[in-house]
Design a protein around this motif. Structure first.
Motif, PDB file in Angstrom:
ATOM      1  N   PHE A 597       0.818  -1.205   0.000  1.00 41.24           N
ATOM      2  CA  PHE A 597       0.000   0.000   0.000  1.00 41.24           C
ATOM      3  C   PHE A 597       0.861   1.268   0.000  1.00 41.24           C
ATOM      4  O   PHE A 597       0.339   2.369  -0.174  1.00 41.24           O
ATOM      5  N   ALA A 598       2.165   1.132   0.238  1.00 43.87           N
ATOM      6  CA  ALA A 598       3.027   2.299   0.387  1.00 43.87           C
ATOM      7  C   ALA A 598       2.917   3.218  -0.832  1.00 43.87           C
ATOM      8  O   ALA A 598       3.024   2.764  -1.972  1.00 43.87           O
ATOM      9  N   GLY A 599       2.691   4.499  -0.560  1.00 46.56           N
ATOM     10  CA  GLY A 599       2.626   5.469  -1.645  1.00 46.56           C
ATOM     11  C   GLY A 599       1.371   5.400  -2.480  1.00 46.56           C
ATOM     12  O   GLY A 599       1.378   5.814  -3.655  1.00 46.56           O
ATOM     13  N   LEU A 600       0.273   4.864  -1.906  1.00 44.68           N
ATOM     14  CA  LEU A 600      -0.974   4.772  -2.665  1.00 44.68           C
ATOM     15  C   LEU A 600      -1.589   6.172  -2.782  1.00 44.68           C
ATOM     16  O   LEU A 600      -2.320   6.632  -1.913  1.00 44.68           O
ATOM     17  N   SER A 601      -1.283   6.833  -3.889  1.00 50.52           N
ATOM     18  CA  SER A 601      -1.809   8.167  -4.159  1.00 50.52           C
ATOM     19  C   SER A 601      -1.600   8.458  -5.634  1.00 50.52           C
ATOM     20  O   SER A 601      -0.931   7.699  -6.347  1.00 50.52           O
ATOM     21  N   GLY A 602      -2.171   9.547  -6.105  1.00 55.64           N
ATOM     22  CA  GLY A 602      -1.999   9.914  -7.501  1.00 55.64           C
ATOM     23  C   GLY A 602      -2.459   8.826  -8.448  1.00 55.64           C
ATOM     24  O   GLY A 602      -3.586   8.346  -8.368  1.00 55.64           O
ATOM     25  N   ASP A 603      -1.558   8.419  -9.350  1.00 57.85           N
ATOM     26  CA  ASP A 603      -1.943   7.417 -10.349  1.00 57.85           C
ATOM     27  C   ASP A 603      -1.603   5.992  -9.918  1.00 57.85           C
ATOM     28  O   ASP A 603      -1.663   5.061 -10.716  1.00 57.85           O
ATOM     29  N   LYS A 604      -1.229   5.786  -8.643  1.00 57.06           N
ATOM     30  CA  LYS A 604      -0.884   4.451  -8.150  1.00 57.06           C
ATOM     31  C   LYS A 604      -2.160   3.646  -7.838  1.00 57.06           C
ATOM     32  O   LYS A 604      -3.163   4.200  -7.401  1.00 57.06           O
ATOM     33  N   ALA A 605      -2.079   2.330  -8.061  1.00 62.44           N
ATOM     34  CA  ALA A 605      -3.218   1.444  -7.778  1.00 62.44           C
ATOM     35  C   ALA A 605      -2.704   0.075  -7.383  1.00 62.44           C
ATOM     36  O   ALA A 605      -1.632  -0.356  -7.854  1.00 62.44           O
ATOM     37  N   VAL A 606      -3.431  -0.597  -6.487  1.00 62.02           N
ATOM     38  CA  VAL A 606      -3.128  -1.998  -6.173  1.00 62.02           C
ATOM     39  C   VAL A 606      -4.301  -2.837  -6.675  1.00 62.02           C
ATOM     40  O   VAL A 606      -5.460  -2.409  -6.635  1.00 62.02           O
ATOM     41  N   VAL A 607      -4.006  -4.032  -7.184  1.00 64.41           N
ATOM     42  CA  VAL A 607      -5.042  -4.875  -7.792  1.00 64.41           C
ATOM     43  C   VAL A 607      -5.045  -6.247  -7.139  1.00 64.41           C
ATOM     44  O   VAL A 607      -3.998  -6.730  -6.684  1.00 64.41           O
ATOM     45  N   ASP A 608      -6.235  -6.877  -7.073  1.00 64.12           N
ATOM     46  CA  ASP A 608      -6.286  -8.202  -6.455  1.00 64.12           C
ATOM     47  C   ASP A 608      -5.724  -9.263  -7.399  1.00 64.12           C
ATOM     48  O   ASP A 608      -5.696  -9.099  -8.625  1.00 64.12           O
ATOM     49  N   LYS A 609      -5.247 -10.336  -6.792  1.00 61.38           N
ATOM     50  CA  LYS A 609      -4.493 -11.370  -7.514  1.00 61.38           C
ATOM     51  C   LYS A 609      -5.292 -12.007  -8.646  1.00 61.38           C
ATOM     52  O   LYS A 609      -4.774 -12.232  -9.741  1.00 61.38           O
ATOM     53  N   GLU A 610      -6.577 -12.296  -8.394  1.00 64.92           N
ATOM     54  CA  GLU A 610      -7.395 -12.952  -9.409  1.00 64.92           C
ATOM     55  C   GLU A 610      -7.551 -12.076 -10.645  1.00 64.92           C
ATOM     56  O   GLU A 610      -7.458 -12.546 -11.782  1.00 64.92           O
ATOM     57  N   LEU A 611      -7.810 -10.774 -10.427  1.00 70.08           N
ATOM     58  CA  LEU A 611      -7.983  -9.855 -11.541  1.00 70.08           C
ATOM     59  C   LEU A 611      -6.661  -9.664 -12.286  1.00 70.08           C
ATOM     60  O   LEU A 611      -6.635  -9.615 -13.523  1.00 70.08           O
ATOM     61  N   ALA A 612      -5.555  -9.572 -11.524  1.00 66.30           N
ATOM     62  CA  ALA A 612      -4.250  -9.404 -12.154  1.00 66.30           C
ATOM     63  C   ALA A 612      -3.891 -10.610 -13.020  1.00 66.30           C
ATOM     64  O   ALA A 612      -3.382 -10.475 -14.136  1.00 66.30           O
ATOM     65  N   LYS A 613      -4.199 -11.805 -12.527  1.00 62.85           N
ATOM     66  CA  LYS A 613      -3.924 -13.023 -13.283  1.00 62.85           C
ATOM     67  C   LYS A 613      -4.765 -13.081 -14.553  1.00 62.85           C
ATOM     68  O   LYS A 613      -4.280 -13.449 -15.630  1.00 62.85           O
ATOM     69  N   LYS A 614      -6.048 -12.682 -14.425  1.00 63.01           N
ATOM     70  CA  LYS A 614      -6.966 -12.724 -15.564  1.00 63.01           C
ATOM     71  C   LYS A 614      -6.561 -11.729 -16.646  1.00 63.01           C
ATOM     72  O   LYS A 614      -6.642 -12.024 -17.853  1.00 63.01           O
ATOM     73  N   ARG A 615      -6.089 -10.529 -16.241  1.00 57.23           N
ATOM     74  CA  ARG A 615      -5.758  -9.476 -17.213  1.00 57.23           C
ATOM     75  C   ARG A 615      -4.263  -9.436 -17.574  1.00 57.23           C
ATOM     76  O   ARG A 615      -3.860  -8.636 -18.418  1.00 57.23           O
ATOM     77  N   GLY A 616      -3.455 -10.274 -16.878  1.00 62.01           N
ATOM     78  CA  GLY A 616      -2.020 -10.279 -17.176  1.00 62.01           C
ATOM     79  C   GLY A 616      -1.278  -9.073 -16.628  1.00 62.01           C
ATOM     80  O   GLY A 616      -0.265  -8.638 -17.189  1.00 62.01           O
ATOM     81  N   TRP A 617      -1.751  -8.517 -15.492  1.00 59.22           N
ATOM     82  CA  TRP A 617      -1.118  -7.349 -14.900  1.00 59.22           C
ATOM     83  C   TRP A 617      -0.085  -7.761 -13.857  1.00 59.22           C
ATOM     84  O   TRP A 617      -0.185  -8.822 -13.229  1.00 59.22           O
ATOM     85  N   LYS A 618       0.893  -6.885 -13.629  1.00 61.14           N
ATOM     86  CA  LYS A 618       1.886  -7.080 -12.579  1.00 61.14           C
ATOM     87  C   LYS A 618       2.362  -5.704 -12.129  1.00 61.14           C
ATOM     88  O   LYS A 618       1.978  -4.670 -12.723  1.00 61.14           O
ATOM     89  N   VAL A 619       3.204  -5.664 -11.080  1.00 61.08           N
ATOM     90  CA  VAL A 619       3.700  -4.381 -10.589  1.00 61.08           C
ATOM     91  C   VAL A 619       4.427  -3.666 -11.723  1.00 61.08           C
ATOM     92  O   VAL A 619       5.283  -4.236 -12.395  1.00 61.08           O
TER      93      VAL A 619
END
Length: 845
Positions: A597-619
């Protein structure tokens, strides 16, 4: 042969009573379900019809709301609205007498005692739209006047009477959180089904209602009343000429028909659910009926053989037994139907007491209910009696020379055991290989239960023999009880199987529900660092004022809202979840697989694992986003976490969302206090929010209790429904023992003659009953635990923390239940056996 069948029914009234009761209970469940669902459906449909009496044509927005990203390139979440201008035009089309606009939502009214004044779970608020005469025809005033400005309300008469309010009183109302003191200016009557069912209805002036539930100058629906002599179809055609492209018209008749169909579909789903349990009770009853007729046929071997010897054909003998079954089934069906009507009435009262909104109406007993109940009772009884009838027809005339027909051959038992083993093996194989598919699981479970039932005679000997060390302590009574229990393994198996089926289902559901409860509890609370979670009691959105009030309350150290905003990520509709990036680490601790969660502001976002796996997202991934106001931007993934009920999806800072939101609402607010989660801190928060009964303040313990309460409510309902099958199984044990005592009259007389006293006879019958019941209980609990383990892989896809938990306490309780069944079932047969006259019994054939 017909007279012979009737004579046999009348000659064995006591023996057939248990069979009648078994069928009666199943039929009563079926007819009660049909009466209950028909009654509720009829009441709701009548209530809806009343609600549409003042609506000849309704104007709605089209189903293609722009909240659907596939609807076009508009703003995510944007819905077309019905304007005041459209309403004014609708009121002037040819054939229109008047038009009114509606806007509605949630409104909780507090009684003078501070509790909710609504008896139902859906208190509502709506607008008062006066016509030219200053009155709204939809809500006839009983006292006072309608609301004209902010701060004024009207209440339905039932709520006002229930809460003790009268015109001029100040009423505390909550729409989205904060308590709003309102002056009661009027009390009205309403045919609204929701009001009749106990929900409160609060009316605001139109401008205030639009502020609460939509936008100024916009409505959810426009209702147009036809002028005398104008049909709904003609009026609809005229209105269609003035409608913008994003709206549609529906006649009052169409609305009523659509609502009636929805009610009917809902009732069919409930009906199907309840009928499953009725089917289980009837299925268990089949064992008892088959057992009863098998024993009656065995007892009449000599009589049936003599009938064959004097010229009766096999078909006549079969028809004679089936005629008996028809008479028994008809009696059971008629009495079951009558009992079911009572059950339907009781079910309606119980559901109302649980808080469901059910309008008043008469009990509905349709012709289809009567015919279905009668058909079920007669057909089930005759189906169960068919095999004993065939067996009776095969008795050779020469058997008249003997008092006992030949017992089952060793060959038939070998064939039965082979079939049972094959079915059981196939069922286990299907369950183990198809554990990810519900239909395959159901099929495998059915095969295994059927296989175990077929194998039960084989299993009875070793399992009952295992009780021999305990039975020795009861002397000769214990030894005789064990021998009697295994003397006729098929009969013992059929009796124990009835109890086995009920306990299998009860145990399996208990294991799965308990395991899911623990997994959901862990999922809901393990990621929560906050002391309290604040939300609306009905899960509606909270006003942002609640967060501000809590943040400024004494003793509060950290607060974060959790709010959702519709958005489009790429080509897909994916809502954004907003939290306070400055405080969220103090309030939530989801498991991160990467980032934080560090620095969660501006254009930063955290995503849940299932959605990240489905869409192919990573840090580090960039996400092109269209916000709800239509503006575009880019979000950068700064963390991937394990989603939960608390947080899931794409999480951003509320400051990122705020510029794009026209209306702000929170799903819940996380709160941390100086003193932690305790009653004092909870009371302090409750007072800060104005002792609002519509707002719920929960700590981790409350969340766990809520989950446990929901699971226990579900289980208790299942226990109640499956209790019918257990009651039927008890009747089966009583029936078997009673007939067993009758068959062994001569033997019991001999035992009395050689010195076994009445207490010993009673003990023998009770121990036999206990053995049969515990045998069925052990099989049922064993199968139930296995069925609770099998769907683990399927459930883990939804709940990663799912692990099977065996509630040993309840397992012991179920085994004790089986023992109690055995003891109770033996009371009458044991007493009857002990009271046999020894001389008359010895002389009996």
């Amino acid at each position: 042969m017909f007279r012979t069948a009737l004579r046999n029914v009348l000659a064995h009234k006591g023996r057939l009573l248990m069979t009648v009761l078994a069928v009666l209970l199943g039929v009563a469940f079926v007819s009660g379900t049909l009466v209950f669902t028909s009654t509720i459906s009829n009441a709701q449909q009548n209530s809806l019809q009343k609600g549409f009496t003042g609506v000849d044509v309704a104007i709605h927005t089209t189903g293609r709301a722009a909240a659907d990203p596939e609807a076009g390139p508009g703003r995510p979440g944007e819905r077309p609205a019905l304007s005041q201008q459209l309403l004014d035009k609708a009121a002037t089309v040819p054939g229109a007498a008047s038009a009114s606009g509606s806007v509605a939502g949630y409104a909780a009214v507090a009684g003078k005692d501070g509790k909710l004044a609504s008896e139902g779970q859906s208190p509502r608020g709506a607008n008062y739209y006066p016509g030219g005469d200053g009155k709204d025809a939809r809500y006839p005033l009983k006292d006072g006047r309608g609301p004209r400005a902010a701060g004024e309300i009207a209440l339905d008469a039932k709520t006002a009477e229930r809460a003790g309010y009268k015109v001029g009183d100040t009423v505390r109302v909550s729409v989205d959180g904060p308590v709003l003191p309102q002056k009661l200016t009027g009390i009205f009557t309403s045919d609204d089904g929701s009001v009749e069912a106990g929900n409160s209805l609060t009316l605001f002036d139109t401008a205030t209602a639009q502020k609460f539930y939509g936008k100024q100058g916009e409505f959810n629906e426009i209702a147009v009343k036809a002028a005398p002599g104008t049909s709904q179809t003609v009026l609809k055609a005229e209105l269609d000429k003035i409608l913008p492209s994003d709206t549609e018209t529906v006649t009052g008749k169409q609305l009523a028909d659509e609502q009636a169909k929805m009610v009917s579909d809902d009732m069919k789903a409930m009906q199907k659910f309840l009928l499953i349990f009725a089917g289980i009770a009837l299925f268990v009853g089949i064992f008892i009926i088959a057992n009863t007729f098998s024993m009656l046929v065995a007892q009449r071997t000599k009589e049936l053989a003599l009938l064959r010897a004097v010229g009766a054909s096999r078909r006549q003998v079969t028809r004679s037994v089936l005629t008996e079954a028809f008479v028994v089934g008809a009696i059971a069906a008629v009495t079951g139907l009558l009992a079911g009507i009572g059950i339907g009435a009781v079910l309606r009262s119980v559901v109302r007491d649980m808080g469901a909104s059910i309008p008043d109406g008469p009990l509905v007993v349709s012709l289809s209910t009567v015919l279905t109940s009668l058909a079920v009772g007669v057909l089930v009884t005759m189906l169960a009696a068919w095999l004993p009838a065939r067996r009776a027809a095969k008795i050779p005339p020469v058997a008249a020379m003997s008092s006992v027909h030949a017992v089952a051959s060793a060959k038939s038992l070998v064939v039965r055991n082979s079939i049972g083993a094959a079915l059981s093996a196939l069922g286990v194989a299907v369950l183990l290989t198809g554990s990810a598919n519900e239909m395959v699981l159901s099929g495998g479970a059915a095969l295994l239960v059927l296989g175990v039932f077929v194998l039960t005679p084989l299993l009875s000997r070793p399992l009952i023999a295992a009780a021999e060390p305990v039975l020795r302590t009861f002397g000769i009574s214990g030894k005789l009880a064990r021998q009697n229990a295994v003397r006729n393994p098929r009969r013992t198996a059929a009796t124990a199987s009835a109890l086995m089926i009920g306990l299998t289902l009860i145990t399996g559901m208990t294991v799965v529900a308990g395991s899911m409860q623990q997994a959901v509890d862990k999922l809901a609370t393990s990621s929560l660092k906050a002391d309290f979670l604040v939300s609306m009691a009905n899960r509606n959105p909270l006003s942002p004022e609640v967060e501000k009030t809590l943040a400024s309350s004494p003793g509060v150290t950290a607060v974060s809202p959790v709010r959702e905003s519709p958005a489009r990520i790429g080509d897909g509709h994916t809502p954004l979840t907003g939290v306070d990036g400055r405080t969220i680490e103090q309030l939530a601790k989801p498991k991160f697989t990467s980032g934080s969660f560090a620095g969660l502001s501006g254009d930063k976002a955290v995503v849940d694992k299932e959605l990240a796996k489905k869409r192919g997202w990573k840090v580090g991934s960039s996400l092109p986003v269209t916000f709800e106001d239509g503006k575009k931007g880019t979000l950068t993934v700064s963390g991937v976490y394990q989603g939960s009920e608390l947080l899931n999806g794409i999480v951003v800072d509320t400051r990122t969302l705020a510029p794009h939101q026209e209306l702000t609402a929170d799903s819940r607010v996380l709160v941390k206090t100086e003193t932690g989660a305790n009653e004092s801190a909870k009371d302090s928060l409750r007072k800060a929010l104005g002792d609002n009964p519509a707002i719920q303040i929960a700590d981790k313990k409350d969340i766990s209790n809520s989950i446990a309460g929901a699971v226990n409510t579900f289980l208790n309902m299942m226990y109640g429904l499956l209790g019918m099958a257990v009651v039927v199984a008890v009747l089966g044990v009583v029936n078997t023992l009673a007939m067993s005592v009758f068959e062994r009259s001569q033997e019991i007389g001999m035992l009395r003659a050689i010195g076994l006293d009445r207490k010993g006879i009673k003990r023998m019958v009770r121990l036999e009953s206990l053995l049969i019941s515990l045998f069925g209980g052990v099989l049922g609990i064993g199968l139930g635990v296995f069925f609770g383990w099998v769907p683990g892989d399927m459930i883990r896809k939804l709940l990663p923390d799912y692990a099977m938990v065996i509630p040993w306490g309840r397992m012991v309780l179920f085994l004790l239940l089986a023992a109690v069944v055995g003891v109770l079932a033996a009371l009458w047969p044991a007493r009857r056996a002990a009271r046999l006259n020894m001389l008359a019994a010895i002389k009996a054939e």
